[in-house]
Write a protein that holds these residues in place. Structure first.
Motif, PDB file in Angstrom:
ATOM      1  N   GLY A  68     155.854  21.862  52.896  1.00  0.00           N
ATOM      2  CA  GLY A  68     156.117  23.076  53.653  1.00  0.00           C
ATOM      3  C   GLY A  68     155.739  22.936  55.116  1.00  0.00           C
ATOM      4  O   GLY A  68     155.287  21.886  55.571  1.00  0.00           O
ATOM      5  N   THR A  69     155.916  24.020  55.821  1.00  0.00           N
ATOM      6  CA  THR A  69     155.661  23.998  57.260  1.00  0.00           C
ATOM      7  C   THR A  69     154.325  24.628  57.632  1.00  0.00           C
ATOM      8  O   THR A  69     153.930  24.579  58.780  1.00  0.00           O
ATOM      9  CB  THR A  69     156.781  24.764  58.005  1.00  0.00           C
ATOM     10  OG1 THR A  69     156.838  26.092  57.491  1.00  0.00           O
ATOM     11  CG2 THR A  69     158.114  24.068  57.832  1.00  0.00           C
ATOM     12  N   ARG A  70     153.625  25.190  56.677  1.00  0.00           N
ATOM     13  CA  ARG A  70     152.351  25.843  56.987  1.00  0.00           C
ATOM     14  C   ARG A  70     151.158  25.095  56.409  1.00  0.00           C
ATOM     15  O   ARG A  70     150.137  25.687  56.110  1.00  0.00           O
ATOM     16  CB  ARG A  70     152.364  27.273  56.469  1.00  0.00           C
ATOM     17  CG  ARG A  70     153.335  28.143  57.254  1.00  0.00           C
ATOM     18  CD  ARG A  70     153.209  29.568  56.839  1.00  0.00           C
ATOM     19  NE  ARG A  70     154.383  29.857  56.017  1.00  0.00           N
ATOM     20  CZ  ARG A  70     154.507  30.907  55.250  1.00  0.00           C
ATOM     21  NH1 ARG A  70     153.551  31.760  55.155  1.00  0.00           N
ATOM     22  NH2 ARG A  70     155.600  31.094  54.552  1.00  0.00           N
ATOM     23  N   ASP A 125     161.674  18.079  40.777  1.00  0.00           N
ATOM     24  CA  ASP A 125     162.538  18.978  41.536  1.00  0.00           C
ATOM     25  C   ASP A 125     161.960  20.377  41.387  1.00  0.00           C
ATOM     26  O   ASP A 125     160.846  20.614  41.807  1.00  0.00           O
ATOM     27  CB  ASP A 125     163.959  18.857  40.977  1.00  0.00           C
ATOM     28  CG  ASP A 125     165.005  19.528  41.831  1.00  0.00           C
ATOM     29  OD1 ASP A 125     166.145  19.586  41.361  1.00  0.00           O
ATOM     30  OD2 ASP A 125     164.702  19.995  42.935  1.00  0.00           O
ATOM     31  N   ARG A 126     162.645  21.291  40.773  1.00  0.00           N
ATOM     32  CA  ARG A 126     162.161  22.657  40.566  1.00  0.00           C
ATOM     33  C   ARG A 126     161.373  22.705  39.263  1.00  0.00           C
ATOM     34  O   ARG A 126     161.878  22.300  38.214  1.00  0.00           O
ATOM     35  CB  ARG A 126     163.357  23.597  40.508  1.00  0.00           C
ATOM     36  CG  ARG A 126     162.984  25.038  40.533  1.00  0.00           C
ATOM     37  CD  ARG A 126     164.249  25.880  40.705  1.00  0.00           C
ATOM     38  NE  ARG A 126     163.933  27.271  40.630  1.00  0.00           N
ATOM     39  CZ  ARG A 126     163.575  28.007  41.670  1.00  0.00           C
ATOM     40  NH1 ARG A 126     163.483  27.460  42.855  1.00  0.00           N
ATOM     41  NH2 ARG A 126     163.294  29.282  41.522  1.00  0.00           N
ATOM     42  N   VAL A 127     160.133  23.209  39.325  1.00  0.00           N
ATOM     43  CA  VAL A 127     159.257  23.246  38.151  1.00  0.00           C
ATOM     44  C   VAL A 127     158.602  24.619  38.062  1.00  0.00           C
ATOM     45  O   VAL A 127     157.978  25.065  39.030  1.00  0.00           O
ATOM     46  CB  VAL A 127     158.167  22.163  38.242  1.00  0.00           C
ATOM     47  CG1 VAL A 127     157.198  22.262  37.067  1.00  0.00           C
ATOM     48  CG2 VAL A 127     158.774  20.770  38.311  1.00  0.00           C
ATOM     49  N   ALA A 128     158.730  25.276  36.917  1.00  0.00           N
ATOM     50  CA  ALA A 128     158.059  26.549  36.638  1.00  0.00           C
ATOM     51  C   ALA A 128     158.272  27.573  37.749  1.00  0.00           C
ATOM     52  O   ALA A 128     157.354  28.255  38.164  1.00  0.00           O
ATOM     53  CB  ALA A 128     156.571  26.319  36.387  1.00  0.00           C
ATOM     54  N   GLY A 129     159.479  27.640  38.252  1.00  0.00           N
ATOM     55  CA  GLY A 129     159.803  28.602  39.295  1.00  0.00           C
ATOM     56  C   GLY A 129     159.436  28.157  40.697  1.00  0.00           C
ATOM     57  O   GLY A 129     159.628  28.886  41.652  1.00  0.00           O
ATOM     58  N   ASN A 130     158.901  26.974  40.837  1.00  0.00           N
ATOM     59  CA  ASN A 130     158.497  26.452  42.144  1.00  0.00           C
ATOM     60  C   ASN A 130     159.579  25.551  42.714  1.00  0.00           C
ATOM     61  O   ASN A 130     160.005  24.598  42.073  1.00  0.00           O
ATOM     62  CB  ASN A 130     157.224  25.602  42.010  1.00  0.00           C
ATOM     63  CG  ASN A 130     155.995  26.428  41.834  1.00  0.00           C
ATOM     64  OD1 ASN A 130     155.326  26.763  42.793  1.00  0.00           O
ATOM     65  ND2 ASN A 130     155.686  26.767  40.583  1.00  0.00           N
ATOM     66  N   SER A 131     159.971  25.833  43.932  1.00  0.00           N
ATOM     67  CA  SER A 131     160.939  24.960  44.576  1.00  0.00           C
ATOM     68  C   SER A 131     160.298  24.112  45.670  1.00  0.00           C
ATOM     69  O   SER A 131     160.850  23.104  46.060  1.00  0.00           O
ATOM     70  CB  SER A 131     162.099  25.775  45.143  1.00  0.00           C
ATOM     71  OG  SER A 131     161.617  26.755  46.040  1.00  0.00           O
ATOM     72  N   HIS A 132     159.108  24.499  46.143  1.00  0.00           N
ATOM     73  CA  HIS A 132     158.458  23.739  47.212  1.00  0.00           C
ATOM     74  C   HIS A 132     157.254  22.930  46.730  1.00  0.00           C
ATOM     75  O   HIS A 132     157.017  21.837  47.218  1.00  0.00           O
ATOM     76  CB  HIS A 132     158.024  24.666  48.355  1.00  0.00           C
ATOM     77  CG  HIS A 132     159.173  25.334  49.020  1.00  0.00           C
ATOM     78  ND1 HIS A 132     160.097  24.648  49.778  1.00  0.00           N
ATOM     79  CD2 HIS A 132     159.575  26.631  49.007  1.00  0.00           C
ATOM     80  CE1 HIS A 132     161.004  25.485  50.221  1.00  0.00           C
ATOM     81  NE2 HIS A 132     160.732  26.686  49.756  1.00  0.00           N
ATOM     82  N   THR A 133     156.497  23.449  45.772  1.00  0.00           N
ATOM     83  CA  THR A 133     155.320  22.742  45.275  1.00  0.00           C
ATOM     84  C   THR A 133     155.666  21.344  44.755  1.00  0.00           C
ATOM     85  O   THR A 133     154.898  20.411  44.977  1.00  0.00           O
ATOM     86  CB  THR A 133     154.585  23.571  44.201  1.00  0.00           C
ATOM     87  OG1 THR A 133     154.380  24.891  44.705  1.00  0.00           O
ATOM     88  CG2 THR A 133     153.250  22.965  43.847  1.00  0.00           C
ATOM     89  N   PRO A 134     156.813  21.139  44.105  1.00  0.00           N
ATOM     90  CA  PRO A 134     157.157  19.773  43.696  1.00  0.00           C
ATOM     91  C   PRO A 134     157.223  18.792  44.870  1.00  0.00           C
ATOM     92  O   PRO A 134     156.935  17.609  44.698  1.00  0.00           O
ATOM     93  CB  PRO A 134     158.531  19.934  43.033  1.00  0.00           C
ATOM     94  CG  PRO A 134     158.517  21.336  42.518  1.00  0.00           C
ATOM     95  CD  PRO A 134     157.769  22.118  43.566  1.00  0.00           C
ATOM     96  N   ASP A 135     157.563  19.286  46.062  1.00  0.00           N
ATOM     97  CA  ASP A 135     157.555  18.406  47.234  1.00  0.00           C
ATOM     98  C   ASP A 135     156.144  17.897  47.514  1.00  0.00           C
ATOM     99  O   ASP A 135     155.952  16.740  47.886  1.00  0.00           O
ATOM    100  CB  ASP A 135     158.081  19.142  48.473  1.00  0.00           C
ATOM    101  CG  ASP A 135     159.558  19.492  48.365  1.00  0.00           C
ATOM    102  OD1 ASP A 135     160.271  18.863  47.559  1.00  0.00           O
ATOM    103  OD2 ASP A 135     159.983  20.411  49.097  1.00  0.00           O
ATOM    104  N   GLY A 136     155.147  18.749  47.330  1.00  0.00           N
ATOM    105  CA  GLY A 136     153.755  18.337  47.488  1.00  0.00           C
ATOM    106  C   GLY A 136     153.354  17.317  46.441  1.00  0.00           C
ATOM    107  O   GLY A 136     152.654  16.340  46.721  1.00  0.00           O
ATOM    108  N   PHE A 137     153.815  17.533  45.200  1.00  0.00           N
ATOM    109  CA  PHE A 137     153.527  16.575  44.133  1.00  0.00           C
ATOM    110  C   PHE A 137     154.179  15.231  44.440  1.00  0.00           C
ATOM    111  O   PHE A 137     153.544  14.181  44.311  1.00  0.00           O
ATOM    112  CB  PHE A 137     154.016  17.104  42.779  1.00  0.00           C
ATOM    113  CG  PHE A 137     153.721  16.165  41.645  1.00  0.00           C
ATOM    114  CD1 PHE A 137     152.496  16.189  41.008  1.00  0.00           C
ATOM    115  CD2 PHE A 137     154.666  15.237  41.226  1.00  0.00           C
ATOM    116  CE1 PHE A 137     152.209  15.313  39.974  1.00  0.00           C
ATOM    117  CE2 PHE A 137     154.398  14.363  40.199  1.00  0.00           C
ATOM    118  CZ  PHE A 137     153.159  14.395  39.567  1.00  0.00           C
TER     119      PHE A 137
END
Length: 155
Positions: A68-70, A125-137
């Motif tokens: 993310g950006t924050r 990719d998308r996990v448990a309703g998260n679209s951005h947290t997987p990017d962190g993983f």
């Protein structure tokens, strides 16, 4: 607009809306609205060739993945054995209640998606309703791969 043309336009709109709804629900959303782990992907990364894969040193690795950006991040502790993920633990770092809830659901879903898989075949990719947290993983995973490769070259 003639009545037949109006009916035809209405029918097309109805079909389009139905298609969108079916497409949204076909991603593995359970009855409680949360995505099931099966809605996610843990697949080979197409940009990596077999020459770019391991070897990786066995062991436990702990890093933070950023996304993310924050400045959002999550902690990932992963155990490797023969290039395979044998254990994983995700630690939420969010302080906002909404983000923390999303990260907690993500953390609960991840082990079922990655344990027992070759580390090079994991790309969430998308996990448990998260679209951005997987990017962190995935960011943490790349850091772990780099560290595990470096351990091999040092030994």
């Amino acid at each position: 607009m003639p009545p037949l043309s109006k009916k035809f336009t209405t029918a097309l709109v109805g079909i389009s809306v139905t298609t969108v709804i079916v497409g949204c629900t076909a991603t593995g959303t359970g009855t409680n609205g949360a995505s099931s782990p099966s809605a996610s992907t843990a697949s080979p990364s197409p940009s990596r060739s077999s020459a770019d894969r391991g070897p990786y040193a066995d062991g436990e690795y702990s890093v933070d993945g950023e996304y993310g950006t924050r400045g959002s991040s999550i902690g990932v502790t992963l155990t490797l054995q023969s290039g395979e993920v044998s254990a994983v633990d995700v630690t939420p770092h969010a302080t906002d209640e909404t983000s923390l809830g999303l990260q907690r659901r993500f953390a609960e879903a991840v082990p079922a998606l990655v344990v027992g898989k070759d580390i090079d075949d994991v790309d969430l990719d998308r996990v448990a309703g998260n679209s951005h947290t997987p990017d962190g993983f995935n960011d943490a995973l790349e850091k772990i791969k780099a560290e595990a490769s470096e351990r091999v070259t040092r030994s």
